[in-house]
Motif scaffolding. Structure first.
Motif, PDB file in Angstrom:
ATOM      1  N   GLY A  54       0.786  -1.223  -0.020  1.00 21.77           N
ATOM      2  CA  GLY A  54      -0.010   0.157   0.167  1.00 21.77           C
ATOM      3  C   GLY A  54       0.832   1.398   0.103  1.00 21.77           C
ATOM      4  O   GLY A  54       0.486   2.245  -0.865  1.00 21.77           O
ATOM      5  N   HIS A  55       1.787   1.066   0.587  1.00 19.34           N
ATOM      6  CA  HIS A  55       3.167   2.446   0.741  1.00 19.34           C
ATOM      7  C   HIS A  55       3.500   2.540  -0.576  1.00 19.34           C
ATOM      8  O   HIS A  55       3.799   3.597  -1.186  1.00 19.34           O
ATOM      9  N   VAL A  56       3.967   1.450  -1.273  1.00 19.54           N
ATOM     10  CA  VAL A  56       4.502   1.459  -2.677  1.00 19.54           C
ATOM     11  C   VAL A  56       3.554   2.082  -3.568  1.00 19.54           C
ATOM     12  O   VAL A  56       4.042   2.975  -4.249  1.00 19.54           O
ATOM     13  N   ASP A  57       2.314   1.817  -3.637  1.00 21.88           N
ATOM     14  CA  ASP A  57       1.277   2.277  -4.403  1.00 21.88           C
ATOM     15  C   ASP A  57       0.894   3.907  -4.295  1.00 21.88           C
ATOM     16  O   ASP A  57       0.959   4.575  -4.987  1.00 21.88           O
ATOM     17  N   ARG A  58       1.171   4.295  -3.043  1.00 30.70           N
ATOM     18  CA  ARG A  58       1.137   5.704  -2.548  1.00 30.70           C
ATOM     19  C   ARG A  58       2.296   6.324  -2.980  1.00 30.70           C
ATOM     20  O   ARG A  58       2.086   7.526  -3.535  1.00 30.70           O
ATOM     21  N   LEU A  59       3.363   5.912  -2.991  1.00 35.63           N
ATOM     22  CA  LEU A  59       4.576   6.504  -3.333  1.00 35.63           C
ATOM     23  C   LEU A  59       4.504   6.472  -4.858  1.00 35.63           C
ATOM     24  O   LEU A  59       5.061   7.589  -5.368  1.00 35.63           O
ATOM     25  N   VAL A  60       4.229   5.576  -5.666  1.00 36.26           N
ATOM     26  CA  VAL A  60       4.073   5.491  -7.199  1.00 36.26           C
ATOM     27  C   VAL A  60       3.080   6.751  -7.586  1.00 36.26           C
ATOM     28  O   VAL A  60       3.503   7.488  -8.334  1.00 36.26           O
ATOM     29  N   ALA A  61       1.952   6.735  -6.944  1.00 40.42           N
ATOM     30  CA  ALA A  61       0.872   7.748  -7.110  1.00 40.42           C
ATOM     31  C   ALA A  61       1.615   9.084  -6.962  1.00 40.42           C
ATOM     32  O   ALA A  61       1.428  10.203  -7.843  1.00 40.42           O
ATOM     33  N   ARG A  62       2.329   9.525  -5.674  1.00 37.85           N
ATOM     34  CA  ARG A  62       2.792  10.786  -5.560  1.00 37.85           C
ATOM     35  C   ARG A  62       3.892  11.058  -6.554  1.00 37.85           C
ATOM     36  O   ARG A  62       4.122  12.193  -7.119  1.00 37.85           O
ATOM     37  N   MET A  63       4.894  10.086  -6.920  1.00 37.75           N
ATOM     38  CA  MET A  63       5.811  10.264  -7.777  1.00 37.75           C
ATOM     39  C   MET A  63       5.199  10.742  -9.117  1.00 37.75           C
ATOM     40  O   MET A  63       5.771  11.619  -9.731  1.00 37.75           O
ATOM     41  N   LEU A  64       4.121  10.008  -9.510  1.00 35.52           N
ATOM     42  CA  LEU A  64       3.552  10.411 -11.062  1.00 35.52           C
ATOM     43  C   LEU A  64       2.825  11.857 -10.910  1.00 35.52           C
ATOM     44  O   LEU A  64       3.075  12.361 -11.861  1.00 35.52           O
ATOM     45  N   VAL A  99      11.876   4.727   9.031  1.00 33.07           N
ATOM     46  CA  VAL A  99      11.227   5.711   9.844  1.00 33.07           C
ATOM     47  C   VAL A  99      12.200   6.876   9.541  1.00 33.07           C
ATOM     48  O   VAL A  99      11.907   8.189   9.696  1.00 33.07           O
ATOM     49  N   SER A 100      13.562   6.592   9.890  1.00 30.51           N
ATOM     50  CA  SER A 100      14.633   7.541   9.737  1.00 30.51           C
ATOM     51  C   SER A 100      14.464   8.457   8.368  1.00 30.51           C
ATOM     52  O   SER A 100      14.619   9.518   8.546  1.00 30.51           O
ATOM     53  N   ASN A 116       2.234  19.921   1.289  1.00 29.29           N
ATOM     54  CA  ASN A 116       1.743  18.821   0.843  1.00 29.29           C
ATOM     55  C   ASN A 116       2.855  17.660   1.037  1.00 29.29           C
ATOM     56  O   ASN A 116       2.508  16.456   1.300  1.00 29.29           O
ATOM     57  N   GLY A 117       4.045  17.772   0.749  1.00 31.08           N
ATOM     58  CA  GLY A 117       5.022  16.807   0.749  1.00 31.08           C
ATOM     59  C   GLY A 117       5.386  16.392   2.403  1.00 31.08           C
ATOM     60  O   GLY A 117       5.498  15.317   2.723  1.00 31.08           O
ATOM     61  N   GLN A 118       5.100  17.426   3.172  1.00 33.40           N
ATOM     62  CA  GLN A 118       5.144  17.281   4.693  1.00 33.40           C
ATOM     63  C   GLN A 118       4.055  16.429   5.060  1.00 33.40           C
ATOM     64  O   GLN A 118       4.283  15.578   5.973  1.00 33.40           O
ATOM     65  N   GLU A 123       2.198  11.398   7.114  1.00 35.24           N
ATOM     66  CA  GLU A 123       1.398  10.171   7.109  1.00 35.24           C
ATOM     67  C   GLU A 123       2.199   8.812   7.223  1.00 35.24           C
ATOM     68  O   GLU A 123       1.888   7.871   7.912  1.00 35.24           O
ATOM     69  N   LEU A 124       2.982   8.928   6.469  1.00 38.65           N
ATOM     70  CA  LEU A 124       4.020   7.541   6.199  1.00 38.65           C
ATOM     71  C   LEU A 124       4.673   7.254   7.362  1.00 38.65           C
ATOM     72  O   LEU A 124       4.913   6.135   7.805  1.00 38.65           O
ATOM     73  N   LEU A 125       5.165   8.409   7.786  1.00 37.25           N
ATOM     74  CA  LEU A 125       6.116   8.273   9.182  1.00 37.25           C
ATOM     75  C   LEU A 125       5.241   7.762  10.380  1.00 37.25           C
ATOM     76  O   LEU A 125       5.805   6.867  10.786  1.00 37.25           O
ATOM     77  N   ARG A 126       4.151   8.205  10.520  1.00 34.26           N
ATOM     78  CA  ARG A 126       3.374   7.570  11.644  1.00 34.26           C
ATOM     79  C   ARG A 126       2.956   6.284  11.357  1.00 34.26           C
ATOM     80  O   ARG A 126       3.047   5.288  12.294  1.00 34.26           O
ATOM     81  N   GLU A 127       2.638   5.824  10.188  1.00 34.18           N
ATOM     82  CA  GLU A 127       2.453   4.407   9.935  1.00 34.18           C
ATOM     83  C   GLU A 127       3.460   3.511  10.186  1.00 34.18           C
ATOM     84  O   GLU A 127       3.625   2.453  10.781  1.00 34.18           O
ATOM     85  N   GLU A 128       4.683   3.943   9.669  1.00 30.77           N
ATOM     86  CA  GLU A 128       5.934   3.280   9.890  1.00 30.77           C
ATOM     87  C   GLU A 128       6.371   3.101  11.346  1.00 30.77           C
ATOM     88  O   GLU A 128       6.934   2.236  11.868  1.00 30.77           O
TER      89      GLU A 128
END
Length: 153
Positions: A54-64, A99-100, A116-118, A123-128
Motif C-alpha cells: 500500500g505504501h508502494v502504491d502511494r509512493l508511485v502515485a505521488r511520484m507520478l 522511519v529515519s 503537501n510533501g510534509q 502520514e507514512l512516518l506515523r504508519e511506519e
C-alpha cells in the motif's frame, strides 16, 4: 517536475526502494514462518507485506503526480534468521531505517515550505513508527514467559 524541490523525488525514490525491500523481506519471512510451523507469524508477515505494498502504491502515485517516473533503484538484500526473534529483529531494523528516512523527508519538506510533501511523508512516518512499535511489542512477547507468540494455532 511540478512545483517541488528537486530533492523531494530523491526522498521518494529512496522510500520506494525501502518499501519494495520491506515487501520482499516480509514475504520471505512469511515463508520461513511457514517452514517453522508458525501460521500466525506467517499470516502477520503477509499482512505486513500488504501494508508495505500500500505504501508502494502511494509512493508511485505521488511520484507520478510530480511528473517523476517511479524507479526503485536499490533493493536491500533480505535478512533472514534462524528463528522468529532473529527475523523480527531484522524487520525492526529495516523499519527503523524507513522511519529515519521519513523523518528526514518530513523535516526537509517542513523547512522548504512543501506542506503537501510534509503531510504525505508525515502520514507514512506515523504508519511506519506504528509498524516499528508493533515489532517491538512482538519481540517483547517472545522474551516474556507465557504462550509462544507466532506458534501454530
Amino acid at each position: 517536475m511540478r512545483n517541488s524541490d528537486p530533492r523531494v523525488p530523491g526522498f521518494l525514490g529512496r522510500a520506494l526502494s525501502f518499501e519494495m525491500s520491506a515487501v520482499q523481506q516480509y514475504l520471505t519471512h512469511a515463508r520461513l514462518a511457514d517452514n517453522w510451523g508458525m501460521d500466525r507469524a506467517s499470516s502477520q508477515f503477509r499482512q505486513e507485506a500488504q501494508e508495505e505494498m500500500g505504501h508502494v502504491d502511494r509512493l508511485v502515485a505521488r511520484m507520478l503526480s510530480l511528473g517523476v517516473a517511479p524507479n526503485a533503484s536499490f533493493l536491500r538484500p533480505v535478512v533472514t534468521g534462524q528463528d522468529l526473534q532473529e527475523v523480527l529483529r531484522a524487520n525492526w531494523q529495516l523499519e527503523s531505517e524507513i522511519v529515519s528516512l521519513y523523518e528526514q523527508a518530513f523535516h526537509f519538506c517542513a523547512r522548504s515550505g512543501d506542506s503537501n510533501g510534509q503531510a504525505f511523508f508525515g502520514e507514512l512516518l506515523r504508519e511506519e513508527q506504528e509498524h516499528a512499535r508493533e515489532l517491538e511489542r512482538w519481540l517483547t512477547q517472545l522474551t516474556e514467559p507465557g504462550p509462544v507468540a507466532g506458534a501454530r494455532s
